[in-house]
Design a protein around this motif. Sequence first.
Motif, PDB file in Angstrom:
ATOM      1  N   VAL A  35       0.872  -1.174   0.000  1.00 41.91           N
ATOM      2  CA  VAL A  35       0.000   0.000   0.000  1.00 41.91           C
ATOM      3  C   VAL A  35       0.906   1.219   0.000  1.00 41.91           C
ATOM      4  CG1 VAL A  35      -1.807   1.234   1.246  1.00 41.91           C
ATOM      5  CG2 VAL A  35      -1.755  -1.264   1.295  1.00 41.91           C
ATOM      6  N   ARG A  36       0.739   2.086  -0.999  1.00 41.15           N
ATOM      7  CA  ARG A  36       1.572   3.276  -1.102  1.00 41.15           C
ATOM      8  C   ARG A  36       0.731   4.428  -1.628  1.00 41.15           C
ATOM      9  NH1 ARG A  36       3.283   4.320  -6.379  1.00 41.15           N
ATOM     10  NH2 ARG A  36       2.787   2.664  -7.855  1.00 41.15           N
ATOM     11  N   ILE A  37       1.273   5.645  -1.528  1.00 38.68           N
ATOM     12  CA  ILE A  37       0.591   6.801  -2.110  1.00 38.68           C
ATOM     13  C   ILE A  37       1.365   7.274  -3.327  1.00 38.68           C
ATOM     14  CG2 ILE A  37      -0.476   7.533   0.050  1.00 38.68           C
ATOM     15  CD1 ILE A  37       1.620   9.794   0.153  1.00 38.68           C
ATOM     16  N   VAL A  58      -3.338   9.832  -4.363  1.00 36.52           N
ATOM     17  CA  VAL A  58      -4.092   8.584  -4.442  1.00 36.52           C
ATOM     18  C   VAL A  58      -3.349   7.500  -3.669  1.00 36.52           C
ATOM     19  CG1 VAL A  58      -5.190   9.090  -6.663  1.00 36.52           C
ATOM     20  CG2 VAL A  58      -3.027   7.885  -6.626  1.00 36.52           C
ATOM     21  N   THR A  59      -4.101   6.551  -3.176  1.00 35.37           N
ATOM     22  CA  THR A  59      -3.547   5.383  -2.500  1.00 35.37           C
ATOM     23  C   THR A  59      -3.594   4.221  -3.485  1.00 35.37           C
ATOM     24  OG1 THR A  59      -4.385   6.171  -0.383  1.00 35.37           O
ATOM     25  CG2 THR A  59      -3.787   3.845  -0.521  1.00 35.37           C
ATOM     26  N   ILE A  60      -2.479   3.540  -3.631  1.00 38.64           N
ATOM     27  CA  ILE A  60      -2.388   2.433  -4.583  1.00 38.64           C
ATOM     28  C   ILE A  60      -2.102   1.141  -3.827  1.00 38.64           C
ATOM     29  CG2 ILE A  60      -1.115   1.490  -6.544  1.00 38.64           C
ATOM     30  CD1 ILE A  60      -0.615   4.331  -7.445  1.00 38.64           C
ATOM     31  N   ARG A 113      -3.536   5.259   3.415  1.00 37.43           N
ATOM     32  CA  ARG A 113      -2.626   4.128   3.602  1.00 37.43           C
ATOM     33  C   ARG A 113      -2.949   3.311   4.840  1.00 37.43           C
ATOM     34  NH1 ARG A 113       2.901   7.332   3.047  1.00 37.43           N
ATOM     35  NH2 ARG A 113       1.564   8.793   4.103  1.00 37.43           N
ATOM     36  N   GLN A 114      -3.047   3.962   5.981  1.00 38.01           N
ATOM     37  CA  GLN A 114      -3.234   3.218   7.228  1.00 38.01           C
ATOM     38  C   GLN A 114      -4.606   2.560   7.295  1.00 38.01           C
ATOM     39  OE1 GLN A 114      -0.573   2.745   9.239  1.00 38.01           O
ATOM     40  NE2 GLN A 114      -1.916   1.166  10.040  1.00 38.01           N
ATOM     41  N   LYS A 115      -5.642   3.271   6.852  1.00 39.20           N
ATOM     42  CA  LYS A 115      -6.991   2.711   6.886  1.00 39.20           C
ATOM     43  C   LYS A 115      -7.100   1.483   5.980  1.00 39.20           C
ATOM     44  CE  LYS A 115     -11.797   4.113   6.641  1.00 39.20           C
ATOM     45  NZ  LYS A 115     -12.728   5.235   6.472  1.00 39.20           N
ATOM     46  N   GLU A 129      -8.835  -8.600   6.929  1.00 39.98           N
ATOM     47  CA  GLU A 129      -9.302  -9.632   6.020  1.00 39.98           C
ATOM     48  C   GLU A 129      -8.335 -10.808   5.931  1.00 39.98           C
ATOM     49  OE1 GLU A 129     -12.180  -9.718   4.173  1.00 39.98           O
ATOM     50  OE2 GLU A 129     -12.847  -7.924   5.232  1.00 39.98           O
ATOM     51  N   GLY A 130      -7.127 -10.649   6.464  1.00 39.51           N
ATOM     52  CA  GLY A 130      -6.150 -11.730   6.475  1.00 39.51           C
ATOM     53  C   GLY A 130      -5.030 -11.588   5.464  1.00 39.51           C
ATOM     54  N   TYR A 131      -4.957 -10.466   4.768  1.00 42.68           N
ATOM     55  CA  TYR A 131      -3.890 -10.251   3.788  1.00 42.68           C
ATOM     56  C   TYR A 131      -2.602  -9.836   4.482  1.00 42.68           C
ATOM     57  CZ  TYR A 131      -7.347 -10.245   0.042  1.00 42.68           C
ATOM     58  OH  TYR A 131      -8.326 -10.596  -0.855  1.00 42.68           O
ATOM     59  N   GLY A 132      -1.476 -10.187   3.893  1.00 44.21           N
ATOM     60  CA  GLY A 132      -0.189  -9.678   4.351  1.00 44.21           C
ATOM     61  C   GLY A 132       0.022  -8.310   3.708  1.00 44.21           C
ATOM     62  N   VAL A 133       0.281  -7.289   4.517  1.00 44.09           N
ATOM     63  CA  VAL A 133       0.332  -5.921   3.999  1.00 44.09           C
ATOM     64  C   VAL A 133       1.638  -5.259   4.393  1.00 44.09           C
ATOM     65  CG1 VAL A 133      -0.774  -3.665   4.055  1.00 44.09           C
ATOM     66  CG2 VAL A 133      -2.171  -5.717   4.170  1.00 44.09           C
ATOM     67  N   ARG A 134       2.213  -4.505   3.443  1.00 45.01           N
ATOM     68  CA  ARG A 134       3.378  -3.675   3.718  1.00 45.01           C
ATOM     69  C   ARG A 134       3.034  -2.253   3.277  1.00 45.01           C
ATOM     70  NH1 ARG A 134       8.668  -4.718   0.465  1.00 45.01           N
ATOM     71  NH2 ARG A 134       7.818  -3.120  -0.843  1.00 45.01           N
ATOM     72  N   VAL A 135       3.159  -1.308   4.183  1.00 38.86           N
ATOM     73  CA  VAL A 135       2.870   0.102   3.883  1.00 38.86           C
ATOM     74  C   VAL A 135       4.171   0.779   3.499  1.00 38.86           C
ATOM     75  CG1 VAL A 135       1.968   2.265   4.779  1.00 38.86           C
ATOM     76  CG2 VAL A 135       0.938   0.094   5.493  1.00 38.86           C
ATOM     77  N   CYS A 136       4.178   1.424   2.341  1.00 32.88           N
ATOM     78  CA  CYS A 136       5.364   2.120   1.850  1.00 32.88           C
ATOM     79  C   CYS A 136       5.159   3.620   1.935  1.00 32.88           C
ATOM     80  CB  CYS A 136       5.652   1.731   0.408  1.00 32.88           C
ATOM     81  SG  CYS A 136       5.906  -0.028   0.182  1.00 32.88           S
TER      82      CYS A 136
END
Length: 114
Positions: free
Chosen positions: A43-45, A55-57, A97-99, A107-114
Amino acid sequence: MKKNNDWKERLGVIYSTNPDFAYQTDEAPEVETLPCDRQRLRVRIDRRNRGGKTVTIVEGFRGRTDDLEALGKALKVRCGVGGATKDGEIILQGDLRQKVADILQGEGYGVRVC
């Protein structure tokens, strides 16, 4: 859904009198969607080429296009914003990004915030 008789994809093909002829395209079949716990999403902007708008991508989804569109629609509804799903990415209007990361982790996804 795709039509069986889309003439635009058959430009340049010579007519065949063989009754068993089946036109073949060079499309690769869609891969099956991985389970949520095996997905690694980023997840990045982004602000480039968007008229100064943020935008959040969400990228890195591996699976069918229908499943990506369903996930994109669910994120848009839960965040209450507009957006689009194209080129294997989910694009949401605004800096969320955080939301988005919290929703995806729930939901159970592995997430990395950039």
